[in-house]
Design an enzyme around this catalytic site. Structure first.
Site, PDB file in Angstrom:
ATOM      1  N   TYR A  69       0.801  -1.222   0.000  1.00 22.51           N
ATOM      2  CA  TYR A  69       0.000   0.000   0.000  1.00 22.51           C
ATOM      3  C   TYR A  69       0.836   1.275   0.000  1.00 22.51           C
ATOM      4  O   TYR A  69       0.408   2.299  -0.526  1.00 22.51           O
ATOM      5  CB  TYR A  69      -0.963  -0.001   1.191  1.00 22.51           C
ATOM      6  CG  TYR A  69      -2.118  -0.955   1.027  1.00 22.51           C
ATOM      7  CD1 TYR A  69      -3.100  -0.725   0.074  1.00 22.51           C
ATOM      8  CD2 TYR A  69      -2.234  -2.090   1.827  1.00 22.51           C
ATOM      9  CE1 TYR A  69      -4.163  -1.601  -0.085  1.00 22.51           C
ATOM     10  CE2 TYR A  69      -3.295  -2.971   1.677  1.00 22.51           C
ATOM     11  CZ  TYR A  69      -4.255  -2.721   0.720  1.00 22.51           C
ATOM     12  OH  TYR A  69      -5.306  -3.593   0.563  1.00 22.51           O
ATOM     13  N   GLY A  83     -11.775  -8.282  -4.272  1.00 22.51           N
ATOM     14  CA  GLY A  83     -13.081  -8.517  -3.678  1.00 22.51           C
ATOM     15  C   GLY A  83     -13.588  -9.909  -3.973  1.00 22.51           C
ATOM     16  O   GLY A  83     -12.957 -10.685  -4.695  1.00 22.51           O
ATOM     17  N   ALA A  84     -14.742 -10.217  -3.395  1.00 27.85           N
ATOM     18  CA  ALA A  84     -15.361 -11.521  -3.624  1.00 27.85           C
ATOM     19  C   ALA A  84     -15.902 -11.589  -5.042  1.00 27.85           C
ATOM     20  O   ALA A  84     -16.446 -10.618  -5.558  1.00 27.85           O
ATOM     21  CB  ALA A  84     -16.493 -11.737  -2.619  1.00 27.85           C
ATOM     22  N   THR A 123     -14.670  -3.623  -8.961  1.00 28.91           N
ATOM     23  CA  THR A 123     -15.320  -4.716  -8.223  1.00 28.91           C
ATOM     24  C   THR A 123     -16.832  -4.506  -8.142  1.00 28.91           C
ATOM     25  O   THR A 123     -17.309  -3.389  -7.943  1.00 28.91           O
ATOM     26  CB  THR A 123     -14.726  -4.803  -6.804  1.00 28.91           C
ATOM     27  OG1 THR A 123     -13.303  -4.819  -6.898  1.00 28.91           O
ATOM     28  CG2 THR A 123     -15.199  -6.045  -6.087  1.00 28.91           C
ATOM     29  N   THR A 153     -22.000  -0.762 -22.531  1.00 32.69           N
ATOM     30  CA  THR A 153     -22.096   0.066 -23.734  1.00 32.69           C
ATOM     31  C   THR A 153     -21.313  -0.554 -24.887  1.00 32.69           C
ATOM     32  O   THR A 153     -21.776  -0.573 -26.034  1.00 32.69           O
ATOM     33  CB  THR A 153     -21.602   1.492 -23.428  1.00 32.69           C
ATOM     34  OG1 THR A 153     -22.515   2.118 -22.504  1.00 32.69           O
ATOM     35  CG2 THR A 153     -21.512   2.339 -24.685  1.00 32.69           C
ATOM     36  N   ALA A 154     -20.132  -1.080 -24.591  1.00 33.02           N
ATOM     37  CA  ALA A 154     -19.333  -1.742 -25.631  1.00 33.02           C
ATOM     38  C   ALA A 154     -20.038  -2.992 -26.152  1.00 33.02           C
ATOM     39  O   ALA A 154     -20.036  -3.261 -27.368  1.00 33.02           O
ATOM     40  CB  ALA A 154     -17.954  -2.095 -25.081  1.00 33.02           C
ATOM     41  N   HIS A 172     -23.064   4.614 -32.367  1.00 30.26           N
ATOM     42  CA  HIS A 172     -23.079   5.530 -31.224  1.00 30.26           C
ATOM     43  C   HIS A 172     -24.346   5.265 -30.414  1.00 30.26           C
ATOM     44  O   HIS A 172     -25.455   5.588 -30.850  1.00 30.26           O
ATOM     45  CB  HIS A 172     -23.015   6.978 -31.705  1.00 30.26           C
ATOM     46  CG  HIS A 172     -21.840   7.242 -32.591  1.00 30.26           C
ATOM     47  ND1 HIS A 172     -20.551   7.381 -32.108  1.00 30.26           N
ATOM     48  CD2 HIS A 172     -21.750   7.348 -33.941  1.00 30.26           C
ATOM     49  CE1 HIS A 172     -19.721   7.572 -33.119  1.00 30.26           C
ATOM     50  NE2 HIS A 172     -20.417   7.554 -34.245  1.00 30.26           N
ATOM     51  N   HIS A 179     -24.876  -0.837 -13.238  1.00 30.26           N
ATOM     52  CA  HIS A 179     -24.205  -1.922 -13.961  1.00 30.26           C
ATOM     53  C   HIS A 179     -24.800  -3.220 -13.438  1.00 30.26           C
ATOM     54  O   HIS A 179     -24.301  -3.830 -12.503  1.00 30.26           O
ATOM     55  CB  HIS A 179     -22.696  -1.876 -13.708  1.00 30.26           C
ATOM     56  CG  HIS A 179     -21.950  -3.042 -14.299  1.00 30.26           C
ATOM     57  ND1 HIS A 179     -22.037  -3.387 -15.619  1.00 30.26           N
ATOM     58  CD2 HIS A 179     -21.112  -3.947 -13.730  1.00 30.26           C
ATOM     59  CE1 HIS A 179     -21.279  -4.449 -15.850  1.00 30.26           C
ATOM     60  NE2 HIS A 179     -20.716  -4.813 -14.714  1.00 30.26           N
TER      61      HIS A 179
END
Length: 315
Positions: A69, A83-84, A123, A153-154, A172, A179
């Site tokens: 860190y 994360g999980a 995550t 979006t992709a 576009h 999400h």
């Protein structure tokens, strides 16, 4: 000697997504330095060794090492992929309790280093954890960003390009909202080569509304389908993270559907959610507010409410 700015990314979490992100950063000439941090030191060290062994083939030399860190102190971006993981049959929101506790420790440790850059959160549930990162860090809202609906979006643009037989970069269209299961397509602003999709539908009866409805369901459930088949999603989201990272480090002023803080935009406040935003060296500096139709407004408000209900017990 040179006084050119050296870009540095700190990656926290060397799992499927994190290691794919590291690989993408190195091969797309996005950063000068990359430090990999993980509780599983052997995994992180192994990734660094593996990446460095291919350095002779990389388009640009990236100084890559395993760290801790303290190495976040002078990083421009800290990308959290730790994360999980989402299990088969589990929604992104099911992960809230597990990952909030993990994130509190991560963000506290990063901030103790003296970090003063931009957090990029990957995550899941990403909108919730981006909000949590903002709260835990105390950084300005524009300097805490989530991957949001960039990948959705992709996916959407890819499927539209296949359906209408057009290059994806000429499509576009946006997916906005959570999400996850309440995300929505902004059909009112979708176009191909500046021609609205609604106009294309009128001109050619081979294009069916039911096909577009099915396409949206496929976008929404794509992650579940991939998880069922191979256990996890990582290439697509890693490429999305790399795209956001490039926009930040290269000061692009690109418009990307990141998870960013709303303060009245779209009729919502005090929530992180996926919307088009201007992304540059200072973070997500401006929300681009699309003029939604009534149906889209209703769907977006529902998405906001779902996230707020999840946040309420925790903040």
């Amino acid at each position: 000697m040179t006084n050119e700015k050296v870009n540095k990314v700190a990656l926290i979490g060397a799992g499927f997504v994190g290691s794919s992100y590291a690989f993408t950063l190195i091969n797309q000439v996005i950063t000068d330095e990359l430090v990999v941090i993980d509780l599983n030191q052997d995994k992180a060290m192994g990734d660094v060794m593996d990446l460095n062994h291919g350095k002779a083939f990389a388009p640009h030399p990236v100084n890559t090492w395993y760290g801790d860190y303290e190495d976040c102190k002078d990083a421009d971006i800290v990308c959290i992929c730790a994360g999980a993981n989402q299990k088969p049959g589990e929604t992104r929101l099911d992960l809230v309790e597990k990952n909030l506790n993990i994130f509190k420790g991560i963000v506290d440790n990063v901030m103790k280093s003296g970090f003063d850059g931009i957090f990029l959160v990957a995550t899941n549930p990403v909108d919730i954890l981006t909000y949590a990162t903002w709260k835990f860090s105390g950084l300005p809202k524009e300097r805490v960003i989530g991957s949001g609906t960039t990948l959705d979006t992709a996916r959407f643009r890819y499927m539209l390009s296949e359906y209408f037989d057009a290059a994806a970069h000429n499509v576009h269209a946006y997916i906005i909202g959570e999400h996850g299961d309440t995300e929505l397509a902004v059909w009112s602003h979708a176009n191909i080569g500046s021609v609205p999709i609604t106009e294309l539908m009128k001109k050619n009866d081979q294009y069916k509304q039911e096909d577009l409805d099915e396409m949206m369901e496929n976008v929404r459930h794509a992650a579940y389908q991939i998880i069922e088949k191979k256990g996890a999603t990582y290439y697509g989201v890693a490429m999305s993270l790399a795209r956001i990272t490039r926009a930040i480090l290269h000061n692009e002023n690109s418009i990307l559907t990141v998870s960013t803080y709303l303060d009245g935009e779209y009729g919502a406040d005090d929530v992180y959610i996926g919307v088009p935003a201007l992304v540059n060296r200072n973070g997500a500096t401006e929300v681009i507010e699309l003029a939604l139709n009534d149906t889209e407004k209703e769907q977006f408000a529902h998405s906001v409410n779902v996230l707020k209900e999840i946040l309420a017990p925790h903040f």
